[in-house]
Write an enzyme that holds these catalytic residues in place. Structure first.
Site, PDB file in Angstrom:
ATOM      1  CB  CYS A   1      -7.060 -10.922  -5.311  1.00  0.00           C
ATOM      2  SG  CYS A   1      -7.586 -12.614  -4.979  1.00  0.00           S
TER       3      CYS A   1
ATOM      4  CB  CYS B   1     -10.546 -12.208  -6.148  1.00  0.00           C
ATOM      5  SG  CYS B   1      -9.535 -12.468  -4.691  1.00  0.00           S
ATOM      6  CG  ASP B   2     -10.636  -9.255  -8.933  1.00  0.00           C
ATOM      7  OD1 ASP B   2     -11.768  -9.616  -8.553  1.00  0.00           O
ATOM      8  OD2 ASP B   2      -9.940  -8.435  -8.317  1.00  0.00           O
TER       9      ASP B   2
END
Ligand code: FAD
Ligand code: NAP
Length: 314
Positions: free
Chosen positions: A134, A137-138
């Site tokens: 992701c 997300c990261d």
């Protein structure tokens, strides 16, 4: 007993809920194990939903969907469904993660799909510690740093473009020299100066220590190895369908599946089990698009309403 249980709260489930409740069904519950929105909430941008020309993140794009669906009476329970089975009395039984059971006259399965693992050495050990699926997300953790991206589909290339805005350099590793991604996206990638294509190559292993990933070893078809010293690797190698809830205690499956595990449906989203419908990425030949999942959800809800008109307990 519910009229309709919807399992999964992505674009397919939310649209099914909107159509079913707006169409007059009273007892409709959408079971979603997390926050509603589905996998598109992990996407850095969506630009191909008709009528929504403004480019938004997946999270922003899905924000209004639950509110619209619930306006007509859809109920949401934050629960994981472990199994769906059909009893001899024509009633479906849903077993929830806490052990509770729920009964429904009809069910729409909208459990979507999940990122696959690529299978290289160190992937599981470093998952969440430098290996990610992701970018939204990261990606933030790799601001100004070099990262690697694995895959040649739409997800890999789009997420590489997203990461290229904040990371200093992206190594885009793909096992062939032709991409599955749409030509427009491939063109954008080729025109992005800080994306280096590492083609005809596979990741041999990811290595690191207690602090996380230190690099990846990539090998080309001739066996030549390259050590890319990156602290992060994003893998986008396709999706597995979430069909586990259809597996019965005796090992049978509640309805017919394809070899790849997708639910076989007809054009009305009916499965081989009467009263059971499937919509979105979980179904056979799904184009894996938000607009298609939403369309399936609407179709499945209309079909479920037709089924319920003639429903009777046995
Ligand atoms: P999903 O979105 O997968 O939703 C399924 C839901 O079911 C999830 O919320 C999950 O938590 C829930 N669930 C699963 N199992 C259970 C259970 N047992 N009990 C309870 N809940 C459960 N498509 C586009 O059209 N345009 C794009 O730009 C685009 N970009 C993408 C970018 C990325 C990074 C990814 C991963 C996908 C992208 N897609 C895009 C594809 C799109 O997101 C999917 O096709 C779409 O989300 C499928 O919707 P769905 O409702 O079928 O399933
Ligand atoms: P995908 O299209 O299946 O692509 C997966 C990629 O990973 C392929 O290039 C594949 O290589 C590679 N791969 C598979 N297994 C591998 C392994 N073990 N090691 C190394 N590489 C591996 O998956 P996706 O990109 O996640 O897309 C899934 C679906 O969602 C598609 O239908 C896609 O069109 C859709 N989607 C659409 C959008 C959009 O419309 N904007 C955005 C994202 C996703 P090969 O090519 O050699 O097989």
């Amino acid at each position: 007993m519910l009229d309709l249980a919807i399992i999964g709260g992505g674009p397919a489930g939310l649209t099914a809920g909107l159509y079913a409740t707006r169409g007059g069904l009273k007892d409709v519950v959408m079971f979603e194990k997390g926050m509603p929105g589905g996998q598109i909430t992990q996407s850095s941008e969506i630009e191909n939903y008709p009528g929504a020309p403004k480019v938004l993140t997946g999270l922003e794009f899905m924000e209004s969907w639950p509110e619209q669906a619930m306006r007509f009476g859809l109920k949401h329970e934050m629960e994981e469904v472990l199994r769906v089975s059909k009893q001899p009395n024509n009633v479906f039984e849903l077993t929830l993660a806490g052990g509770k059971t729920v009964h429904a006259k009809s069910v729409i399965v909208c459990t979507g799909s999940n990122p696959k693992r690529a299978g290289f050495e160190g992937e599981d050990t470093f998952f969440g510690k430098g290996v990610s699926t992701c970018a939204t997300c990261d990606g933030f953790f790799y601001k100004g740093k070099e990262v690697a991206v694995l895959g040649g589909g739409d997800t890999a290339l789009e997420e590489a473009l997203h990461l290229a805005k904040t990371s200093s350099k992206i190594y885009l590793i793909h096992r062939r020299d032709a991409f599955r991604a749409s030509p427009a996206t491939v063109e954008k990638v080729k025109n992005t100066p800080n994306i280096e294509l590492v083609l005809n190559a596979q990741i041999k292993k990811v290595y690191g220590g207690p602090m996380g990933v230190d690099g990846v070893i990539v090998a080309d078809k001739a066996g030549n190895e390259r050590d890319l010293k990156v602290p992060g690797i994003f893998t986008f190698v396709g999706m597995n369908v979430n069909n586990g809830i259809l597996r019965q205690e005796n090992g049978d499956v509640l309805c017919e599946l394809s070899k790849a595990g997708e639910v076989i449906v007809d054009l009305s989203m009916k499965t081989s089990t009467p009263g059971l419908f499937a919509a979105g990425d979980i179904r056979i030949e799904a184009p894996k698009q938000v607009v298609c999942a939403a369309g399936d959800g609407a179709t499945a809800a209309l079909s479920a309403m037709g089924y319920l008109e003639h429903w009777e307990s046995k």
